[in-house]
Design an enzyme around this catalytic site. Structure first.
Site, PDB file in Angstrom:
ATOM      1  N   LYS A  59       0.656  -1.314   0.110  1.00  0.00           N
ATOM      2  CA  LYS A  59       0.055   0.169  -0.279  1.00  0.00           C
ATOM      3  C   LYS A  59       1.007   1.357   0.315  1.00  0.00           C
ATOM      4  CE  LYS A  59      -2.577   2.920   3.228  1.00  0.00           C
ATOM      5  NZ  LYS A  59      -3.690   2.489   4.511  1.00  0.00           N
ATOM      6  N   ASP A  80      -5.677   0.256  -0.322  1.00  0.00           N
ATOM      7  CA  ASP A  80      -5.806  -0.080   1.336  1.00  0.00           C
ATOM      8  C   ASP A  80      -7.444  -0.603   1.666  1.00  0.00           C
ATOM      9  OD1 ASP A  80      -8.230   1.886   0.190  1.00  0.00           O
ATOM     10  OD2 ASP A  80      -6.915   3.714   1.918  1.00  0.00           O
TER      11      ASP A  80
END
Length: 219
Positions: free
Chosen positions: A127, A145
């Site tokens: 991420k 995410d």
């Protein structure tokens, strides 16, 4: 959601998100002129932490040091005090020190612009790596995410079990021109309307495209 409907969905979302505040890393990016170092550190601080807390901690920390060399000069305990109460602040202070040392030793103080190299830095997962690449360097990448993972599956656009699987699936089917902005659109949407529990489906302009996978209750 049919594959071809993603164009209409993201066009609608682009208008909708103007009502909401940008995610904290996006704010840091704008204020810093897309400085990859500050994007990297603010993203690290944001993990398991609410946006407001992250924003305040980032502002305090960057007021003291805004580059790897200056940051490394700060005692770890001072970084801890400065970023508190972000989640796991002691661990993050240690990681910030280690990241700065590695940036100086291996990259001349520059944040690398490849996902593979970023993943070698302490505390940096996919991420964060994708966010630095896309937001900091404007290079193709897909930052996944919890919001991106949940909403992409809720729509029925992908059918995956983990954020890593979602990233892999999106890389195969999401048109490349949307890669950089996909996270920017879905995060505020997920924070304000398409909530994890009891989303505001009655207010959503995407209901005709959404399969509502896993939605047991809505408002």
């Amino acid at each position: 959601m049919r594959d071809e409907e993603i164009h209409a969905v993201l066009r609608i979302l682009r208008k909708e998100v103007q009502r909401w505040q940008d995610p904290v890393v996006g704010v840091v990016a704008k204020e810093s002129g897309r400085d990859p170092f500050r994007i990297l550190i603010s993203c690290l601080l944001s993990l398991r932490t609410k946006d407001r807390t992250t924003a305040e901690a980032s502002a305090r920390l960057f007021a003291l040091a805004a580059d790897p060399a200056t940051m490394l000069e700060l005692p770890r305990q001072r970084i801890e005090r400065t970023i508190y109460p972000v989640g796991f602040y002691r661990t993050k202070a240690k990681q910030i020190h280690e990241i700065c040392r590695r940036l100086l030793d291996r990259y001349g103080g520059r944040v690398p612009d490849s996902i593979d190299e970023l993943l070698t830095l302490p505390g940096v997962g996919r991420k964060t790596a994708n966010l630095v690449v896309t937001v900091g360097y404007q290079k193709p990448g897909i930052c996944v995410d919890v919001h991106v993972h949940r909403i992409s599956n809720r729509w029925g656009y992908v059918r995956t079990n983990t954020p890593e699987q979602t990233e892999e699936a999106l890389r195969k089917k999401l048109p490349r021109r949307y890669w950089i902005t996909y996270n920017d659109l879905l995060v505020p949407f997920g924070q304000n309307l398409c909530l994890p529990v009891s989303p505001y489906c009655s207010r959503c302009k995407l209901t005709r495209y959404c399969e509502r996978v896993g939605v047991a209750k809505s408002r």
